[in-house]
Design an enzyme around this catalytic site. Structure first.
Site, PDB file in Angstrom:
ATOM      1  CB  SER A 189      -0.860  -0.032   1.272  1.00  0.00           C
ATOM      2  OG  SER A 189      -1.475   1.203   1.499  1.00  0.00           O
ATOM      3  CE1 TYR A 199      -4.100  -2.913   5.704  1.00  0.00           C
ATOM      4  CE2 TYR A 199      -3.540  -0.615   5.277  1.00  0.00           C
ATOM      5  CZ  TYR A 199      -3.849  -1.877   4.813  1.00  0.00           C
ATOM      6  OH  TYR A 199      -3.893  -2.111   3.453  1.00  0.00           O
ATOM      7  CE  LYS A 240      -1.578  -4.493   3.485  1.00  0.00           C
ATOM      8  NZ  LYS A 240      -1.872  -5.826   2.962  1.00  0.00           N
TER       9      LYS A 240
HETATM   10  P1  NAD Z   1     -11.119  -6.953   1.146  1.00  0.00           P
HETATM   11  O1  NAD Z   1     -11.341  -6.957   2.609  1.00  0.00           O
HETATM   12  O2  NAD Z   1     -12.277  -6.685   0.249  1.00  0.00           O
HETATM   13  O3  NAD Z   1     -10.453  -8.343   0.683  1.00  0.00           O
HETATM   14  C1  NAD Z   1      -9.653  -9.111   1.518  1.00  0.00           C
HETATM   15  C2  NAD Z   1     -10.242 -10.519   1.528  1.00  0.00           C
HETATM   16  O4  NAD Z   1      -9.403 -11.361   2.313  1.00  0.00           O
HETATM   17  C3  NAD Z   1     -11.626 -10.589   2.134  1.00  0.00           C
HETATM   18  O5  NAD Z   1     -12.485 -11.302   1.250  1.00  0.00           O
HETATM   19  C4  NAD Z   1     -11.446 -11.345   3.451  1.00  0.00           C
HETATM   20  O6  NAD Z   1     -12.568 -12.123   3.765  1.00  0.00           O
HETATM   21  C5  NAD Z   1     -10.226 -12.171   3.133  1.00  0.00           C
HETATM   22  N1  NAD Z   1      -9.404 -12.556   4.286  1.00  0.00           N
HETATM   23  C6  NAD Z   1      -8.938 -11.761   5.289  1.00  0.00           C
HETATM   24  N2  NAD Z   1      -8.201 -12.499   6.142  1.00  0.00           N
HETATM   25  C7  NAD Z   1      -8.194 -13.769   5.668  1.00  0.00           C
HETATM   26  C8  NAD Z   1      -7.615 -14.992   6.092  1.00  0.00           C
HETATM   27  N3  NAD Z   1      -6.894 -15.063   7.216  1.00  0.00           N
HETATM   28  N4  NAD Z   1      -7.805 -16.092   5.348  1.00  0.00           N
HETATM   29  C9  NAD Z   1      -8.544 -16.052   4.211  1.00  0.00           C
HETATM   30  N5  NAD Z   1      -9.121 -14.925   3.755  1.00  0.00           N
HETATM   31  C10 NAD Z   1      -8.956 -13.812   4.476  1.00  0.00           C
HETATM   32  O7  NAD Z   1      -9.935  -5.928   0.858  1.00  0.00           O
HETATM   33  P2  NAD Z   1      -9.367  -5.376  -0.523  1.00  0.00           P
HETATM   34  O8  NAD Z   1      -9.698  -3.942  -0.599  1.00  0.00           O
HETATM   35  O9  NAD Z   1      -9.738  -6.274  -1.633  1.00  0.00           O
HETATM   36  O10 NAD Z   1      -7.819  -5.476  -0.214  1.00  0.00           O
HETATM   37  C11 NAD Z   1      -7.044  -6.584  -0.648  1.00  0.00           C
HETATM   38  C12 NAD Z   1      -5.608  -6.381  -0.191  1.00  0.00           C
HETATM   39  O11 NAD Z   1      -5.116  -5.161  -0.728  1.00  0.00           O
HETATM   40  C13 NAD Z   1      -5.414  -6.287   1.320  1.00  0.00           C
HETATM   41  O12 NAD Z   1      -4.225  -6.921   1.660  1.00  0.00           O
HETATM   42  C14 NAD Z   1      -5.326  -4.802   1.569  1.00  0.00           C
HETATM   43  O13 NAD Z   1      -4.574  -4.511   2.720  1.00  0.00           O
HETATM   44  C15 NAD Z   1      -4.589  -4.358   0.314  1.00  0.00           C
HETATM   45  N6  NAD Z   1      -4.805  -2.943  -0.020  1.00  0.00           N
HETATM   46  C16 NAD Z   1      -6.087  -2.472  -0.171  1.00  0.00           C
HETATM   47  C17 NAD Z   1      -6.298  -1.138  -0.473  1.00  0.00           C
HETATM   48  C18 NAD Z   1      -7.688  -0.570  -0.582  1.00  0.00           C
HETATM   49  O14 NAD Z   1      -7.845   0.648  -0.464  1.00  0.00           O
HETATM   50  N7  NAD Z   1      -8.726  -1.374  -0.832  1.00  0.00           N
HETATM   51  C19 NAD Z   1      -5.200  -0.292  -0.654  1.00  0.00           C
HETATM   52  C20 NAD Z   1      -3.903  -0.806  -0.519  1.00  0.00           C
HETATM   53  C21 NAD Z   1      -3.734  -2.150  -0.194  1.00  0.00           C
HETATM   54  C1  WQD Z   2      -9.610   9.525   0.751  1.00  0.00           C
HETATM   55  C2  WQD Z   2      -9.814  11.000   1.002  1.00  0.00           C
HETATM   56  C3  WQD Z   2     -10.303  11.566   3.293  1.00  0.00           C
HETATM   57  C4  WQD Z   2     -14.202   9.668   3.556  1.00  0.00           C
HETATM   58  C5  WQD Z   2      -7.044   4.553   2.966  1.00  0.00           C
HETATM   59  C6  WQD Z   2      -6.028   3.867   3.847  1.00  0.00           C
HETATM   60  C7  WQD Z   2      -4.809   3.512   3.063  1.00  0.00           C
HETATM   61  C8  WQD Z   2      -5.168   2.714   1.811  1.00  0.00           C
HETATM   62  C9  WQD Z   2      -6.247   3.382   1.021  1.00  0.00           C
HETATM   63  C10 WQD Z   2      -5.015   0.373   2.283  1.00  0.00           C
HETATM   64  C11 WQD Z   2      -9.154  11.512   2.291  1.00  0.00           C
HETATM   65  C12 WQD Z   2     -11.469  11.909   2.390  1.00  0.00           C
HETATM   66  C13 WQD Z   2     -12.982  10.119   3.093  1.00  0.00           C
HETATM   67  C14 WQD Z   2     -15.229  10.613   3.856  1.00  0.00           C
HETATM   68  C15 WQD Z   2     -13.751  12.377   3.172  1.00  0.00           C
HETATM   69  N1  WQD Z   2      -5.695   1.428   2.152  1.00  0.00           N
HETATM   70  N2  WQD Z   2     -12.771  11.444   2.900  1.00  0.00           N
HETATM   71  N3  WQD Z   2     -14.961  11.933   3.634  1.00  0.00           N
HETATM   72  O1  WQD Z   2      -7.369   7.675   3.677  1.00  0.00           O
HETATM   73  O2  WQD Z   2      -6.386   7.880   1.349  1.00  0.00           O
HETATM   74  O3  WQD Z   2      -6.460   5.708   2.434  1.00  0.00           O
HETATM   75  O4  WQD Z   2      -7.353   3.688   1.879  1.00  0.00           O
HETATM   76  O5  WQD Z   2      -3.850   0.192   2.252  1.00  0.00           O
HETATM   77  O6  WQD Z   2      -3.985   2.778   3.891  1.00  0.00           O
HETATM   78  O7  WQD Z   2      -5.678   4.746   4.897  1.00  0.00           O
HETATM   79  O8  WQD Z   2      -8.575   6.724   1.654  1.00  0.00           O
HETATM   80  O9  WQD Z   2     -10.903   6.724   0.891  1.00  0.00           O
HETATM   81  O10 WQD Z   2     -10.441   6.859   3.375  1.00  0.00           O
HETATM   82  O11 WQD Z   2      -9.936   8.813   1.931  1.00  0.00           O
HETATM   83  O12 WQD Z   2     -13.555  13.589   3.006  1.00  0.00           O
HETATM   84  O13 WQD Z   2     -16.319  10.283   4.291  1.00  0.00           O
HETATM   85  O14 WQD Z   2     -11.221  11.235   1.181  1.00  0.00           O
HETATM   86  O15 WQD Z   2     -10.141  12.566   4.267  1.00  0.00           O
HETATM   87  O16 WQD Z   2      -8.682  12.796   2.048  1.00  0.00           O
HETATM   88  P1  WQD Z   2      -7.167   7.110   2.357  1.00  0.00           P
HETATM   89  P2  WQD Z   2     -10.050   7.218   1.988  1.00  0.00           P
END
Ligand code: NAD
Ligand code: WQD
Length: 346
Positions: A129, A156, A160
């Site tokens: 991330s 969290y 990562k």
């Molecule tokens: P998500 O929660 O939709 O998907 C994660 C999936 O993993 C879920 O279906 C959950 O049930 C499953 N899971 C969790 N722990 C598990 C375990 N121990 N065994 C089996 N399954 C398990 O999240 P996402 O948004 O699809 O994110 C996927 C990955 O990408 C995560 O590692 C997250 O940290 C990373 N990531 C997400 C974002 C984002 O903003 N969505 C940004 C950066 C990184």
């Molecule tokens: C985006 C922008 C908020 C909600 C998060 C995790 C990061 C990564 C991605 C996993 C910000 C603003 C939001 C609302 C708002 N995930 N906002 N009103 O914070 O960039 O990142 O998701 O790795 O680790 O921290 O994403 O979508 O929460 O926010 O104004 O109701 O929208 O302040 O500026 P963020 P977000």
């Protein structure tokens, strides 16, 4: 064309489900694993409908070594894994850090152990991330992979960083292991079929699900957190990347890991568009792209928010031959179509 078997952990999740679709389309045999801790089996039906083919899926908890071991026993021909399975709620991780360390670290340790146990060469693509960069220094924007990793602002984020380090060290020690860590910026949107998309439990913490739920009338209004930041319109800036573009980058990463090009066995790529958008700009795109009314007001800053961050995706563009190029209006329309489908809105 069969390109080999790929294990996808977290396959029923938001990014995992879109990636399974793209991998299947690219000719990979997918084995999906999920424990449904943050998803539902419905998502698997959506995947099957889109691909028009059966999906090999095993319900298992990756943090339980025996459960994950059974997957490898059943499919010893797994050539690479994409590891999405993790908990991802930043706020919850501050309240319950142990839950995050246990699941996110143990699941990865199990996957590395099982990927290397039989001496076969295998790859791991890891979901990292942009959170690892923390608040970037302005001179580092757009941010490159070489920018410093800053002390994490949440457990969290720390998982990562720790997972990246664990993968780095294990790759150095194990010649059969090849790793690509993908640092996602802000994934948004849904599959154009509206059969899969983001399904947050409870009140959405992320911007786009909050926008679409507000547009659907489930939330009264969007609160924009802070309009006094040192940015052109005072709201925070992010790099919003379409989830389908993101999914395609995983196919490119698996192709690379299983291919013969590339000499480094541990690589990191930023996955973003390269363009920063403010919260207000994104809101205005949503309104103009969908024609839907979106009540919003300004609210105090949210603790811990980064002011501005966007990617330099040049390395992924060059090395993976991949680019995120879906116009943001199309992306926001896809998010709205998905929300309407889920809510039964016509
Ligand atoms: P998500 O929660 O939709 O998907 C994660 C999936 O993993 C879920 O279906 C959950 O049930 C499953 N899971 C969790 N722990 C598990 C375990 N121990 N065994 C089996 N399954 C398990 O999240 P996402 O948004 O699809 O994110 C996927 C990955 O990408 C995560 O590692 C997250 O940290 C990373 N990531 C997400 C974002 C984002 O903003 N969505 C940004 C950066 C990184
Ligand atoms: C985006 C922008 C908020 C909600 C998060 C995790 C990061 C990564 C991605 C996993 C910000 C603003 C939001 C609302 C708002 N995930 N906002 N009103 O914070 O960039 O990142 O998701 O790795 O680790 O921290 O994403 O979508 O929460 O926010 O104004 O109701 O929208 O302040 O500026 P963020 P977000």
């Amino acid at each position: 064309m069969n390109k080999g078997r790929v294990l996808v952990t977290g396959a029923a999740g938001y990014i995992g489900s879109h990636t399974v679709v793209e991998l299947t389309g690219a000719g990979y045999d997918v084995v999906g694993v999920d424990n449904f801790s943050n998803s539902s089996p419905q998502m698997l039906d959506g995947i099957r409908q889109i691909t028009g083919s059966p999906l090999t899926f095993i319900e298992a908890d990756c943090s339980d070594r025996n459960q994950l071991a059974r997957v490898f026993e059943q499919y010893p021909d797994i050539r690479a894994s994409i590891h999405f399975a993790a908990h991802k709620a930043v706020g919850e991780s501050v309240q319950q850090p142990l839950k995050y360390f246990e699941n996110n670290l143990t699941s990865l340790l199990n996957l590395i152990g099982l990927s290397t146990a039989d001496g076969n060469s295998r790859g791991i693509v890891f979901s990292s991330s942009c959170t690892v960069y923390g608040e970037p220094d302005p001179e580092n924007l757009p941010i490159k992979e070489t920018a410093p990793v800053k002390p994490a602002t949440s457990p969290y984020g720390r998982t990562k960083q720790m997972c990246e380090e664990i993968l780095h060290d294990c790759t150095a020690a194990c010649p059969g292991l090849k790793v690509i860590a993908l640092r996602y910026f802000n994934p948004i949107g849904a599959h154009p079929s509206a059969l899969i998309g983001e399904m947050p439990a409870g009140v959405p913490q992320n911007l786009v699900p909050y926008i679409t739920q507000t547009a659907a009338g489930i939330r009264k209004e969007l609160k924009i957190f802070g309009n006094d930041y040192p940015t052109p319109d005072g709201t925070c800036i992010r790099d919003y990347i379409y989830v389908v573009d993101l999914a395609k980058a995983h196919v490119a990463a698996v192709d690379r890991i299983l291919g013969t090009t590339g000499s480094d066995r541990y690589e990191i790529f930023n996955l973003g568009t390269g363009t920063g958008l403010s919260v207000l700009e994104l809101v205005n795109h949503f309104i103009s792209a969908t024609g839907v009314n979106l009540p919003y007001s300004f609210a105090p800053r949210r603790a811990g928010d980064i002011i501005k961050v966007w990617a330099d995706p040049g390395k992924a563009n060059r090395v993976l031959g991949w680019k995120a190029d879906t116009p943001v209006d199309d992306v926001l329309r896809s998010a709205w179509e998905w929300e309407k489908k889920v809510r039964g809105i016509r």
